[in-house]
Design a protein around this motif. Structure first.
Motif, PDB file in Angstrom:
ATOM      1  N   THR A 142       0.546  12.696   2.152  1.00 44.98           N
ATOM      2  CA  THR A 142       0.506  13.651   3.247  1.00 44.98           C
ATOM      3  C   THR A 142       1.502  14.764   2.965  1.00 44.98           C
ATOM      4  OG1 THR A 142       0.608  13.919   5.658  1.00 44.98           O
ATOM      5  CG2 THR A 142       2.262  12.486   4.678  1.00 44.98           C
TER       6      THR A 142
ATOM      7  N   ILE B 184      -0.061   2.387   5.416  1.00 48.06           N
ATOM      8  CA  ILE B 184       1.009   2.467   4.429  1.00 48.06           C
ATOM      9  C   ILE B 184       2.088   1.438   4.742  1.00 48.06           C
ATOM     10  CG2 ILE B 184       2.789   3.945   3.418  1.00 48.06           C
ATOM     11  CD1 ILE B 184      -0.108   4.766   2.751  1.00 48.06           C
TER      12      ILE B 184
ATOM     13  N   ASN C 292       0.876  -1.163   0.000  1.00 44.44           N
ATOM     14  CA  ASN C 292       0.000   0.000   0.000  1.00 44.44           C
ATOM     15  C   ASN C 292       0.918   1.220   0.000  1.00 44.44           C
ATOM     16  OD1 ASN C 292      -2.296   1.620   0.133  1.00 44.44           O
ATOM     17  ND2 ASN C 292      -2.374   1.544   2.372  1.00 44.44           N
TER      18      ASN C 292
ATOM     19  N   PHE D 248       0.408   9.154   9.575  1.00 42.81           N
ATOM     20  CA  PHE D 248       0.025   8.871   8.184  1.00 42.81           C
ATOM     21  C   PHE D 248       0.158   7.385   7.883  1.00 42.81           C
ATOM     22  CE2 PHE D 248       1.733   8.591   3.718  1.00 42.81           C
ATOM     23  CZ  PHE D 248       0.517   8.742   3.066  1.00 42.81           C
TER      24      PHE D 248
ATOM     25  N   ASN E  55      -3.384   4.623  -5.269  1.00 44.91           N
ATOM     26  CA  ASN E  55      -4.480   5.321  -4.600  1.00 44.91           C
ATOM     27  C   ASN E  55      -4.009   6.747  -4.364  1.00 44.91           C
ATOM     28  OD1 ASN E  55      -6.397   6.441  -2.923  1.00 44.91           O
ATOM     29  ND2 ASN E  55      -6.435   4.755  -1.464  1.00 44.91           N
TER      30      ASN E  55
ATOM     31  N   GLY F   8       2.393   5.014  -0.347  1.00 42.36           N
ATOM     32  CA  GLY F   8       2.048   6.393  -0.036  1.00 42.36           C
ATOM     33  C   GLY F   8       3.232   7.299  -0.279  1.00 42.36           C
TER      34      GLY F   8
ATOM     35  N   SER G  37      -5.096   9.218  -2.981  1.00 44.49           N
ATOM     36  CA  SER G  37      -5.378   9.854  -1.690  1.00 44.49           C
ATOM     37  C   SER G  37      -4.365   9.459  -0.613  1.00 44.49           C
ATOM     38  CB  SER G  37      -6.789   9.508  -1.218  1.00 44.49           C
ATOM     39  OG  SER G  37      -6.925   8.121  -0.997  1.00 44.49           O
ATOM     40  N   ASN G  38      -3.447   8.547  -0.950  1.00 45.28           N
ATOM     41  CA  ASN G  38      -2.432   8.103   0.010  1.00 45.28           C
ATOM     42  C   ASN G  38      -1.230   9.049   0.010  1.00 45.28           C
ATOM     43  OD1 ASN G  38      -3.792   5.914   1.015  1.00 45.28           O
ATOM     44  ND2 ASN G  38      -2.628   4.369  -0.115  1.00 45.28           N
TER      45      ASN G  38
ATOM     46  N   ASN H 192      -2.631   5.511   9.971  1.00 47.68           N
ATOM     47  CA  ASN H 192      -4.010   5.833   9.596  1.00 47.68           C
ATOM     48  C   ASN H 192      -4.365   5.336   8.200  1.00 47.68           C
ATOM     49  OD1 ASN H 192      -4.384   7.122  12.042  1.00 47.68           O
ATOM     50  ND2 ASN H 192      -3.948   9.155  11.255  1.00 47.68           N
ATOM     51  N   ARG H 193      -3.386   5.308   7.307  1.00 46.05           N
ATOM     52  CA  ARG H 193      -3.651   4.877   5.931  1.00 46.05           C
ATOM     53  C   ARG H 193      -3.173   3.460   5.655  1.00 46.05           C
ATOM     54  NH1 ARG H 193      -7.240   7.966   3.330  1.00 46.05           N
ATOM     55  NH2 ARG H 193      -6.501   6.862   1.487  1.00 46.05           N
TER      56      ARG H 193
END
Length: 281
Positions: A59, A91, A20, A85, A54, A22, A56-57, A88-89
């Motif tokens: 910060t 990552i 995932n 970050f 994604n 980010g 939106s991943n 919460n995501r």
């Protein structure tokens, strides 16, 4: 080539195949409360994050980088926001994009995993750091601003005068930190993750050249002035040797396009830099 081979190796591991991903944008010197708009610009951030599976991943860090790199308001704040970050995501694969003195704050975290219990958790998730015009060896302009000589007025707008962060970026001070507290420079242990530098080599500020307006003509004009106190290869704030002083050089600006990147332009959507960073994700 080592960067490409390293990523190919990572791609063979199951963890990254199902990662995932980010991206975190880490600003340079200054106390930021809205770095997305005031430091990077929304256009730059939104362009780069489109390279994520994604989008939106992402910060954008807002910390007080007027302090010494190890200060709780600097590295402590950065660690807190990065870990929040990550958690919460969810990552598992983090690319950090940092600029200028932000590279020093990142290197503090990477070089001192036992300093703070949050640091190892962050380091374990970082794929690599893309350092845009990092001030790894400091800058003579910090010496000038700190010593308060006649040049202080010319660089105060750029550095913020003699804050702790500016003092830290004096050439002799950075030499001390690099020799004793930070990894990644010549003769020191390597950093635990890749630290890849984008080096800006010149400033263009002709009013008749449209490229001089990218990132703001007035800022580029000011950097043209400060460049007179630096090496021929510099971005108006940092010598190329400082930008390439830790980790590895990814590329020099003119290898990207026919245009150099001033210190201001290397944090903006100029000359395809955003596309290179986007594709890197």
């Amino acid at each position: 080539m080592s960067r490409i081979l390293g990523f190919c190796f990572l791609l063979t591991t199951p963890a990254l195949l199902f990662a995932n991903t980010g991206v975190a944008f880490v600003h340079g010197t200054g106390k930021q409360t809205d770095a997305r708009n005031d430091y990077w610009t929304r256009e730059m951030v939104d362009s780069v994050r489109q390279g994520l599976p994604n989008s939106s991943n992402y910060t954008v860090i807002n910390c007080d980088f007027e302090q010494f790199m190890w200060d709780s308001a600097a590295a402590g704040c950065l660690a807190d926001q990065l870990l929040s970050f990550i958690n919460n995501r969810g990552i598992t694969d983090l690319v950090v994009i940092t600029h200028s003195n932000g590279g020093n704050v990142m290197r503090w975290i990477l070089s001192n995993p036992t300093f703070d219990s949050r640091y190892p958790q962050i380091i374990s998730k970082i794929r690599w750091v893309n350092a845009l015009a990092a001030s790894s060896l400091g800058t003579p302009l910090a010496d000038a601003a700190t010593n308060g000589n006649v040049f202080e007025i010319a660089v105060g707008w750029l550095l913020g005068y003699a804050s702790d962060a500016v003092k830290q970026q004096q050439v002799s001070w950075m030499a001390h930190y690099n020799a004793n507290n930070l990894y990644g420079t010549n003769g020191r242990p390597g950093l635990p993750v890749g630290f890849y530098n984008v080096v800006g080599s010149d400033v263009e500020s002709s009013p008749f050249d449209g490229d001089s307006y990218c990132g703001g003509y007035t800022l580029n004009l000011g950097l043209e002035v400060t460049q007179e106190w630096l090496d021929n290869c510099s971005d108006g704030f940092l010598n190329c040797s400082s930008q390439a002083g830790a980790g590895q050089v990814w590329f020099y600006d003119t290898q990207l396009s026919n245009e150099p990147l001033s210190h201001n332009q290397s944090r903006r959507k100029c000359f395809g830099l955003d596309v290179v960073l986007r594709n890197d994700l």
